[in-house]
Design an enzyme around this catalytic site. Structure first.
Site, PDB file in Angstrom:
ATOM      1  N   ASP A  59     -16.203 -49.007 -54.813  1.00 41.87           N
ATOM      2  CA  ASP A  59     -15.698 -49.253 -54.374  1.00 41.87           C
ATOM      3  C   ASP A  59     -14.105 -49.278 -53.357  1.00 41.87           C
ATOM      4  O   ASP A  59     -14.230 -47.625 -53.343  1.00 41.87           O
ATOM      5  CB  ASP A  59     -14.382 -49.934 -55.577  1.00 41.87           C
ATOM      6  CG  ASP A  59     -13.396 -51.497 -55.626  1.00 41.87           C
ATOM      7  OD1 ASP A  59     -13.396 -51.618 -54.581  1.00 41.87           O
ATOM      8  OD2 ASP A  59     -13.202 -51.824 -56.641  1.00 41.87           O
ATOM      9  N   GLU A 104      -1.813 -65.353 -60.180  1.00 42.77           N
ATOM     10  CA  GLU A 104      -2.842 -64.125 -60.539  1.00 42.77           C
ATOM     11  C   GLU A 104      -3.980 -63.464 -59.595  1.00 42.77           C
ATOM     12  O   GLU A 104      -4.403 -63.940 -58.960  1.00 42.77           O
ATOM     13  CB  GLU A 104      -3.033 -64.652 -61.658  1.00 42.77           C
ATOM     14  CG  GLU A 104      -4.017 -66.388 -61.320  1.00 42.77           C
ATOM     15  CD  GLU A 104      -4.949 -66.585 -62.831  1.00 42.77           C
ATOM     16  OE1 GLU A 104      -4.708 -66.358 -63.455  1.00 42.77           O
ATOM     17  OE2 GLU A 104      -5.148 -67.773 -63.185  1.00 42.77           O
TER      18      GLU A 104
END
Length: 888
Positions: free
Chosen positions: A272, A631
């Protein structure tokens, strides 16, 4: 990982010819493409110097002209649509695809996305823009993390809370993306984030997650295992967090024992973005950068995504050189990683040399009519009807008032990890006006609201000479950008860059957006200036502004918005203005990053407007919910109910709750359409609304899909892939990764709506179950069949769901999904549905983490949802006479 729309590095354009190296012997007939690719990669790596090798370990791999190797960027996103500078197709957010309970549909969606990813790669080759994000023949998708807590901002990217459902959807996505032959994938899929990565966003770079062996094997690993062992995913992404003290990207248990050991993975591992840096900088597991990269390489990480590659890769390879000099790693370690990476590029056809390479996909295949239809079909299958007192389907001639902040919104449809250029978004308002007569549908403007921020449509933009769109001018830099950008002071560094006085390209574009991939003359780092007029088609009060980063906006002759210091995923900066229909308002946007014009028509008297509209309407359709800007992934947004991307409550925003209560007080039937990527508290709506439709973030055609369901043109087909709770007070702390008390498998409370729930406009019944053990007994497998009948008066669909209850052992779930099938039946039609359960399907996990088919008595149920939730189900019992241990 972050999704960036900011600057890219200034680099020399790489040679675009396919790789040509010394001729290799033709592979034997029995040799697989993987074997042949590995042999070619080994020969290539052997010809490279150490200075050429080390930069190839980064996600932006530079060209090696003497070997004919073009530049390559491993960073490509296509979670539910390809991300690029063409109008790609935007499909429903993965949480919605999970609600479809339709693995074949997910496979078709992934195949369509794969085609568009390949089209973007073709365009980049044609224009010399290889090396830019979004041009590779691999993709950092799907997200197979388990949505264990409704507060997690990135849960929308997943297929839900259940490991079995996530595994089946993940396998379908990988197979659709890679194509029929995993040995020669069309696009390499990269399941992420491996592993135990699901919140909170604010601590993800330093979190040390402690997880029991039971929960690891029972919940967090099954979907990844299936994607690797069944679907043969060619890559995997390791996560930010630590697991029991060891960073995921240097984790021996995950990367050595499970991935390359028990599961036999032979592909490449990518980190990542900045996860390798985190090993030293945030986890302090390693004392410095050289030790951090060494820990990752030794554990099996082959490719490092580093956030600094957004500006320049220069010097990033020095950490690997230092690790070699200090004997922390060997050249053999480097070569092993490079062989995996170059073998992948050969197998996928980025590098020439293997026979049978699939033909290139033309850019014209992107955003096809067929893909747009698939986006609509998919959206319709994701919608979940949660309540219906008979108001739906809407009656012929009914007058509808659309209320709520999302009624005419289009940004909300896209969800996260999506391109602002995707398709032609259709709001619920526009969808209803397409399906019903336009005169039957009235909009009640709402606001202002924290959900504001739609793109300004092309229809209200004019170039300086009066044509649709805006005039875009592209300027290349005269002075080179800094060798490295400092993220903390990027605005100042950018201001120091000087650009050409005359644009290198000028053309008309539909709106403000990054569309420069087809412009060979434009540098990776450049300045774009859009000019023209905003010409509203309706007079009123608007919120107007800019989203994205590294840009400014002037409006009506004055400085208006400055986003040069904003984060890429901050909420849009907007101001309230009064606009007149037909007036030409001058607008200029000047940017060196990714920006977009944003607006929203609002009401200054929303309460009075709602009462007046309700008096003339038969039904109120309230479109409420959240947005993927609230969100979200690691944002700087802190507003009531949200912090850094995660939710702090399950409640709707306060202004929406007040509006719903006012709508109920009018006495008119209230239909609630919810758009959100996570569970919200629907208890009030369950008690007070006439109908509830959960729409998620449904993609570019979401508004038409909603209208088709509300009108009855389409039967609602979705089922909840999540438990809808009443409050976060019903749950353990967010940072506690134990599964006890979470999800339908372990939650002991009473949910508002349970996992697997969803209604139809018709009714279904199930016949008795036929349960047939495999040869040698049920421990070897089980065949379960029943008949399902449409007992209603209209055509419709159901999801036949199979659940198991296990023998009484510590840690076993209360009930667990082990099969599902979508069925579409005409009135009175009956069909047999069958499930073949393997020993792994029958297994559960012991307290110490051993997966077994347990000895003892089981209960199997098949029906329209979980047993004991008030839906049609049938049950049967069977016994297993001996335990069988399953391999890791």
């Amino acid at each position: 990982m972050r999704i960036w729309t900011g600057i890219s590095a200034v680099v020399a354009l790489a040679a675009l010819a396919p790789l040509t190296v010394a001729a290799q012997a033709a592979p034997a007939a029995s040799q697989t493409a993987t074997d042949a690719a590995t042999a070619k990669a080994e020969a290539l790596v052997a010809r490279m110097t150490l200075a050429e090798k080390l930069p190839q370990l980064l996600n932006v791999a530079p060209a090696i002209p003497r070997l004919g190797i073009p530049r390559y960027n491993w960073w490509t996103e296509s979670l539910h649509g390809a991300l690029g500078t063409l109008p790609t197709t935007n499909f429903p957010e993965p949480i919605g695809l999970g609600a479809s309970f339709d693995a074949p549909l997910v496979k078709r969606v992934a195949a369509a996305i794969s085609t568009e990813v390949r089209g973007l790669h073709t365009l980049a080759r044609q224009t010399g823009r290889l090396g830019r994000i979004g041009t590779g023949l691999d993709t950092w998708s799907p997200n197979l993390n388990i949505f264990r807590d409704p507060r997690w901002g990135r849960g929308q990217e997943t297929y839900g809370e259940d490991p079995f459902l996530t595994a089946r959807m993940g396998v379908a996505f990988v197979e659709g993306m890679q194509g029929p032959n995993p040995d020669r994938p069309e696009v390499i899929a990269t399941p992420k984030h491996f592993a135990v990565h699901n919140g909170p966003e604010s601590t993800r770079h330093e979190a040390n997650v402690f997880v029991s062996k039971h929960d690891l094997v029972d919940t967090y690993l099954p979907a990844f295992r299936a994607a690797i062992t069944e679907a043969k995913a060619g890559s995997i992404m390791c996560a930010y967090n630590r697991i029991d003290g060891q960073p995921a990207c240097a984790n021996d248990m995950l990367l050595k024992h499970y991935l390359r050991g028990a599961w036999g993975f032979t592909g490449y591992v990518v980190s990542d973005c900045d996860a390798v840096k985190d090993i030293s900088d945030h986890h302090h597991y390693a004392p410095d950068g050289a030790t951090a990269v060494a820990a990752a390489v030794r554990a099996g990480v082959d490719n490092e995504c580093n956030g600094a590659t957004l500006s320049d890769t220069a010097g990033l390879e020095d950490r690997y050189s230092e690790a070699l000099q200090r004997d922390l790693i060997s050249v053999a370690d480097i070569d092993r990683a490079l062989v995996r990476l170059f073998a992948a590029r050969y197998r996928v056809g980025d590098l020439a040399g293997l026979p049978g390479t699939a033909p290139a996909v033309p850019p014209s295949a992107i955003g096809s009519a067929a893909n747009s239809q698939l986006a609509l079909d998919a959206a319709q299958k994701t919608l979940v009807l949660l309540k219906n007192d008979g108001v739906l389907p809407l009656k012929t001639g009914v007058k509808v008032a659309v209320i709520g902040p999302l009624g005419d919104a289009t940004r909300v449809l896209r969800g996260n990890y999506s391109s602002p250029l995707s398709g032609t978004p259709i709001s619920v308002l526009d969808g209803l006006r397409q399906v019903l007569a336009a005169g039957q549908v009235t909009l009640v403007p709402f606001g202002p609201s924290i959900t504001d921020g739609d793109r300004v449509p092309t229809a209200v933009l004019q170039t300086p000479d009066g044509k649709p769109g805006l005039l875009a001018r592209y300027y290349n830099p005269v002075t080179p950008p800094p060798a490295k950008f400092d993220a903390a002071d990027m605005a100042k560094q950018l201001a120091a860059i000087r650009y050409q006085a005359k644009p290198v390209v000028s053309r008309i574009e539909p709106d403000v957006g990054q569309r420069d991939l087809d412009l060979a003359k434009v540098n990776h780092h450049h300045r774009t200036v859009w000019t023209g007029f905003l010409v509203p088609t309706e007079s009123g009060t608007y919120r107007l502004g800019l989203s994205g980063s590294l840009g400014t906006m002037t409006f009506d002759g004055a400085a208006f918005i400055d986003r040069t210091k904003s984060r890429w995923n901050d909420l849009a900066t907007m101001k309230t203005v009064t606009l007149e229909r037909g007036h030409r308002y001058p607008v200029t946007v000047d940017a060196t990053g990714g920006v977009d014009l944003a607006w929203k028509r609002i009401s200054t008297t929303p309460e009075a407007d709602l009462d007046r509209a309700a008096a003339q309407a038969d039904v109120l359709v309230a479109v409420v919910g959240l947005t993927s800007d609230l969100e979200a992934e690691e944002t700087g947004v802190t507003v009531p109910g949200f912090a850094g991307g995660d939710k702090t409550t399950l409640d709707l925003p306060a202004d929406q709750i007040a509006m719903l209560k006012q709508a109920k007080a009018t006495g008119k039937p209230l239909v609630v359409v919810a758009m959100n990527g996570s569970p919200i508290d629907l208890a009030w709506s369950k008690q007070n609304a006439a109908a509830i439709l959960e729409a998620w973030y449904p993609g570019q055609s979401g508004g038409l899909a909603v209208a088709n369901v509300l009108s009855g043109k389409t039967d609602p087909g979705g089922r909840l892939p999540l438990t809808f709770y009443r409050s976060v007070a019903d749950l353990p702390p967010f940072g506690d990764y134990r599964m006890e008390g979470r999800t339908y498998r372990y939650f002991k409370g009473e949910p508002v709506y349970p996992f697997g729930f969803g209604l139809s406009y018709t009714e279904f019944t199930y016949g008795p179950l036929n349960v047939t053990p495999a040869a040698g007994g049920a421990a070897n497998g089980l065949h379960v069949s029943t008949v399902v009948t449409n007992a209603g008066q209209r055509e419709g669909g159901d999801v036949a769901q199979l659940y198991l209850r296990f023998p009484a052992i510590p840690g076993a779930p209360q009930v667990a999904l082990r099969g599902f099938q979508r069925v579409a039946l005409k009135p009175g039609e009956t069909r047999t549905v069958s499930f073949d359960l393997s020993p792994r399907d029958l297994s559960a996990v012991t307290a110490d983490g051993q997966r077994e088919v347990m000895q003892g008595d089981y209960t199997v149920s098949v029906g329209s949802g979980q047993p004991d939730t008030g839906v049609a189900t049938r049950e049967a019992r069977f016994s297993v006479d001996r335990a069988i241990v399953m391999p890791d």
